[in-house]
Design an enzyme around this catalytic site. Structure first.
Site, PDB file in Angstrom:
ATOM      1  N   THR A   1      37.816  65.233 -25.054  1.00  0.00           N
ATOM      2  CA  THR A   1      39.236  65.489 -25.258  1.00  0.00           C
ATOM      3  C   THR A   1      39.843  64.559 -26.298  1.00  0.00           C
ATOM      4  O   THR A   1      39.656  63.336 -26.237  1.00  0.00           O
ATOM      5  CB  THR A   1      39.997  65.335 -23.934  1.00  0.00           C
ATOM      6  OG1 THR A   1      39.438  66.222 -22.964  1.00  0.00           O
ATOM      7  CG2 THR A   1      41.475  65.654 -24.116  1.00  0.00           C
TER       8      THR A   1
ATOM      9  N   LYS B   1      38.173  69.266 -27.245  1.00  0.00           N
ATOM     10  CA  LYS B   1      39.347  69.846 -26.591  1.00  0.00           C
ATOM     11  C   LYS B   1      40.564  69.071 -27.077  1.00  0.00           C
ATOM     12  O   LYS B   1      40.707  67.882 -26.775  1.00  0.00           O
ATOM     13  CB  LYS B   1      39.210  69.744 -25.069  1.00  0.00           C
ATOM     14  CG  LYS B   1      40.416  70.254 -24.292  1.00  0.00           C
ATOM     15  CD  LYS B   1      40.115  70.208 -22.801  1.00  0.00           C
ATOM     16  CE  LYS B   1      41.309  70.607 -21.967  1.00  0.00           C
ATOM     17  NZ  LYS B   1      40.992  70.654 -20.528  1.00  0.00           N
TER      18      LYS B   1
ATOM     19  N   LYS C   1      44.452  68.188 -27.339  1.00  0.00           N
ATOM     20  CA  LYS C   1      45.713  68.261 -26.610  1.00  0.00           C
ATOM     21  C   LYS C   1      46.874  68.498 -27.575  1.00  0.00           C
ATOM     22  O   LYS C   1      47.001  67.815 -28.598  1.00  0.00           O
ATOM     23  CB  LYS C   1      45.953  66.972 -25.831  1.00  0.00           C
ATOM     24  CG  LYS C   1      44.980  66.745 -24.675  1.00  0.00           C
ATOM     25  CD  LYS C   1      45.215  67.713 -23.532  1.00  0.00           C
ATOM     26  CE  LYS C   1      44.352  67.386 -22.329  1.00  0.00           C
ATOM     27  NZ  LYS C   1      44.621  68.284 -21.192  1.00  0.00           N
TER      28      LYS C   1
ATOM     29  N   ASP D   1      44.536  72.716 -25.688  1.00  0.00           N
ATOM     30  CA  ASP D   1      45.180  72.674 -24.376  1.00  0.00           C
ATOM     31  C   ASP D   1      46.631  72.270 -24.567  1.00  0.00           C
ATOM     32  O   ASP D   1      46.926  71.109 -24.889  1.00  0.00           O
ATOM     33  CB  ASP D   1      44.464  71.690 -23.456  1.00  0.00           C
ATOM     34  CG  ASP D   1      45.005  71.720 -22.033  1.00  0.00           C
ATOM     35  OD1 ASP D   1      45.928  72.522 -21.756  1.00  0.00           O
ATOM     36  OD2 ASP D   1      44.513  70.952 -21.181  1.00  0.00           O
TER      37      ASP D   1
ATOM     38  N   GLU E   1      44.251  76.806 -23.722  1.00  0.00           N
ATOM     39  CA  GLU E   1      44.610  76.648 -22.308  1.00  0.00           C
ATOM     40  C   GLU E   1      46.121  76.589 -22.129  1.00  0.00           C
ATOM     41  O   GLU E   1      46.828  75.931 -22.892  1.00  0.00           O
ATOM     42  CB  GLU E   1      44.016  75.357 -21.743  1.00  0.00           C
ATOM     43  CG  GLU E   1      42.536  75.374 -21.457  1.00  0.00           C
ATOM     44  CD  GLU E   1      42.117  74.097 -20.753  1.00  0.00           C
ATOM     45  OE1 GLU E   1      42.627  73.833 -19.647  1.00  0.00           O
ATOM     46  OE2 GLU E   1      41.300  73.362 -21.323  1.00  0.00           O
TER      47      GLU E   1
ATOM     48  N   ASP F   1      45.402  77.648 -16.589  1.00  0.00           N
ATOM     49  CA  ASP F   1      44.982  76.406 -15.935  1.00  0.00           C
ATOM     50  C   ASP F   1      45.943  76.046 -14.813  1.00  0.00           C
ATOM     51  O   ASP F   1      45.701  76.343 -13.645  1.00  0.00           O
ATOM     52  CB  ASP F   1      44.884  75.275 -16.967  1.00  0.00           C
ATOM     53  CG  ASP F   1      44.437  73.941 -16.353  1.00  0.00           C
ATOM     54  OD1 ASP F   1      44.168  73.888 -15.144  1.00  0.00           O
ATOM     55  OD2 ASP F   1      44.366  72.941 -17.096  1.00  0.00           O
TER      56      ASP F   1
ATOM     57  N   LYS G   1      39.792  73.833 -11.131  1.00  0.00           N
ATOM     58  CA  LYS G   1      39.668  72.401 -10.887  1.00  0.00           C
ATOM     59  C   LYS G   1      39.693  72.163  -9.381  1.00  0.00           C
ATOM     60  O   LYS G   1      40.534  72.721  -8.672  1.00  0.00           O
ATOM     61  CB  LYS G   1      40.806  71.623 -11.563  1.00  0.00           C
ATOM     62  CG  LYS G   1      40.768  71.674 -13.079  1.00  0.00           C
ATOM     63  CD  LYS G   1      41.962  70.976 -13.699  1.00  0.00           C
ATOM     64  CE  LYS G   1      41.930  71.052 -15.219  1.00  0.00           C
ATOM     65  NZ  LYS G   1      43.162  70.510 -15.827  1.00  0.00           N
TER      66      LYS G   1
ATOM     67  N   ILE H   1      41.741  63.033 -14.519  1.00  0.00           N
ATOM     68  CA  ILE H   1      41.121  61.765 -14.924  1.00  0.00           C
ATOM     69  C   ILE H   1      40.458  61.190 -13.677  1.00  0.00           C
ATOM     70  O   ILE H   1      41.087  60.536 -12.848  1.00  0.00           O
ATOM     71  CB  ILE H   1      42.158  60.792 -15.516  1.00  0.00           C
ATOM     72  CG1 ILE H   1      42.784  61.401 -16.752  1.00  0.00           C
ATOM     73  CG2 ILE H   1      41.491  59.459 -15.870  1.00  0.00           C
ATOM     74  CD1 ILE H   1      41.797  61.691 -17.880  1.00  0.00           C
TER      75      ILE H   1
ATOM     76  N   ASP I   1      34.349  70.975 -18.709  1.00  0.00           N
ATOM     77  CA  ASP I   1      35.249  69.936 -19.225  1.00  0.00           C
ATOM     78  C   ASP I   1      35.105  68.707 -18.330  1.00  0.00           C
ATOM     79  O   ASP I   1      35.936  68.453 -17.458  1.00  0.00           O
ATOM     80  CB  ASP I   1      36.688  70.476 -19.229  1.00  0.00           C
ATOM     81  CG  ASP I   1      37.684  69.469 -19.772  1.00  0.00           C
ATOM     82  OD1 ASP I   1      37.282  68.591 -20.551  1.00  0.00           O
ATOM     83  OD2 ASP I   1      38.876  69.562 -19.413  1.00  0.00           O
TER      84      ASP I   1
ATOM     85  N   ASP J   1      34.470  65.272 -19.306  1.00  0.00           N
ATOM     86  CA  ASP J   1      34.374  64.050 -20.109  1.00  0.00           C
ATOM     87  C   ASP J   1      35.068  62.842 -19.496  1.00  0.00           C
ATOM     88  O   ASP J   1      34.922  61.721 -20.003  1.00  0.00           O
ATOM     89  CB  ASP J   1      34.946  64.306 -21.506  1.00  0.00           C
ATOM     90  CG  ASP J   1      36.401  64.777 -21.464  1.00  0.00           C
ATOM     91  OD1 ASP J   1      36.853  65.249 -20.403  1.00  0.00           O
ATOM     92  OD2 ASP J   1      37.079  64.690 -22.506  1.00  0.00           O
TER      93      ASP J   1
END
Length: 367
Positions: free
Chosen positions: A135, A160, A162, A191, A219, A244, A268, A298, A321, A323
């Site tokens: 990201t 990815k 932001k 995203d 996203e 999302d 998620k 996170i 995703d 990371d």
């Protein structure tokens, strides 16, 4: 396989670099860690990070929900009647999905160990190597382009990016700077974290496509509750749109799938309340031939390991995703998944393969 003890601790690991999105800035990865111990000695691990701007959960609310609601309801129950356990987790409290997810993944860890399988095997999948994106946080165009270049140099071929925090014209400048810096071969996904309005999103997406930015998917361009706005963007643009924050439960997913509001779903565990509900979302999306990504907040390797095992078990999950642990300055656990640059490997051992907690990052034991 009786649940004998449920313990929690507050943990914190500093990030290497602040993580910035349209919704928040994070400098320390905080979480509540759950340890479930059964009467036969099997121990399962779970994790719940506070993501108040998405799930509404805080460290205090997670700890309270586990200690005062879920723990009293679950102690003494047999894991061999797991559907009863998941029903208790789901119905004992409204919302509080992160707390539920931490307990849920610890239960699944115990079940897989009891079956002498890795969790992915227990869920019916096979151990496979996955590739995660990395990201790029929201910053100036120059800083984002520099970060993107360094991530590619470190072995990541999927970024990815932001967006959604400032004017949409600024986002386009950022994306253009990144593409100029990393070249045409690197995959870029965006995203917006709900940061755009439907009409401006359509305008920006069409501009990105016309200028040859080659965006893989985008996203959550609009507010989570605005399914009609999401549908508007999906129908009027050619770049695939992923829901999302609009998707927490299988019921949410059904509402999106029935009206064709998105081309893809991001699952998620912290939104779904754990693996049990996440499986339902993945299976439902498969019926509609809508591919899924499994993402994360996170989190440390505890939560990401559980998410990776779930993702590897579902054929309809095509994107990963994972990371977050790579952003941390230290490792909260010994064991779990391992990384080779962007490649993720699942351990062949039992359950999640977590051997022990790194006490360096334990702030306080709460039970």
């Amino acid at each position: 396989m009786i649940i004998q003890q449920i313990e929690i601790a507050s943990c914190a690991v500093p990030l290497n670099k602040p993580f910035k999105t349209a919704l928040r800035t994070v400098t320390v990865a905080e979480s509540i860690i759950v340890k479930v111990t059964c009467d036969n000695g099997v121990v399962g691990w779970g994790e719940a990070p506070p993501t108040h701007v998405i799930t509404g959960d805080s460290l205090a609310s997670i700890a309270f929900t586990i200690n005062n609601i879920l723990k009293p309801a679950l102690l003494g129950m047999s894991l061999l009647y797991r559907e009863d356990i998941f029903e208790v987790i789901t119905n004992s409290v409204l919302g509080n999905t992160s707390a539920k997810a931490a307990i849920d993944m610890a239960i699944y860890d115990c079940l897989a160990q009891y079956a002498n399988m890795s969790l992915v095997q227990f869920l019916g999948g096979t151990t496979k190597q996955m590739e995660t994106d990395f990201t790029v946080s929201v910053n100036s165009s120059e800083e984002m382009a520099g970060d993107a270049k360094s991530y590619v140099a470190a072995g990541f071929s999927i970024l990815k990016v932001k967006v959604g925090k400032d004017k949409i014209e600024t986002d386009i400048e950022r994306i253009t700077a990144i593409r100029d810096q990393v070249g045409a071969d690197v995959t870029i996904r965006l995203d917006a974290n709900q940061g755009w309005q439907p009409k401006e999103a359509v305008r920006a997406i069409k501009q990105l496509q016309a200028s040859g930015m080659n965006i893989e998917f985008i996203e959550q361009p609009v507010k989570a509750h605005d399914l009609q706005g999401l549908k508007y963007v999906t129908e009027l643009t050619e770049i695939p749109i992923m829901a999302d924050e609009s998707v927490f439960t299988a019921r949410d997913a059904r509402g999106i799938l029935e009206i064709g509001a998105a081309d893809m779903l991001n699952i998620k565990l912290m939104k779904a309340g754990g693996i049990h509900e996440a499986i339902k979302i993945a299976k439902l999306a498969a019926i509609y031939d809508v591919p899924c990504m499994v993402g994360s907040m996170i989190e440390s390797k505890i939560g990401i390991t559980a998410a990776a095992h779930f993702a590897a078990s579902q054929p309809n999950v095509k994107y990963y995703d994972f990371d977050a642990p790579l952003m941390l300055s230290g490792d909260l656990i010994e064991g779990g998944i391992s990384y080779e640059a962007s490649k993720i490997n699942l351990e062949e051992g039992k359950g999640l393969g977590i051997r022990q907690l790194n006490e360096t990052y334990v702030v306080e034991k709460l039970a």
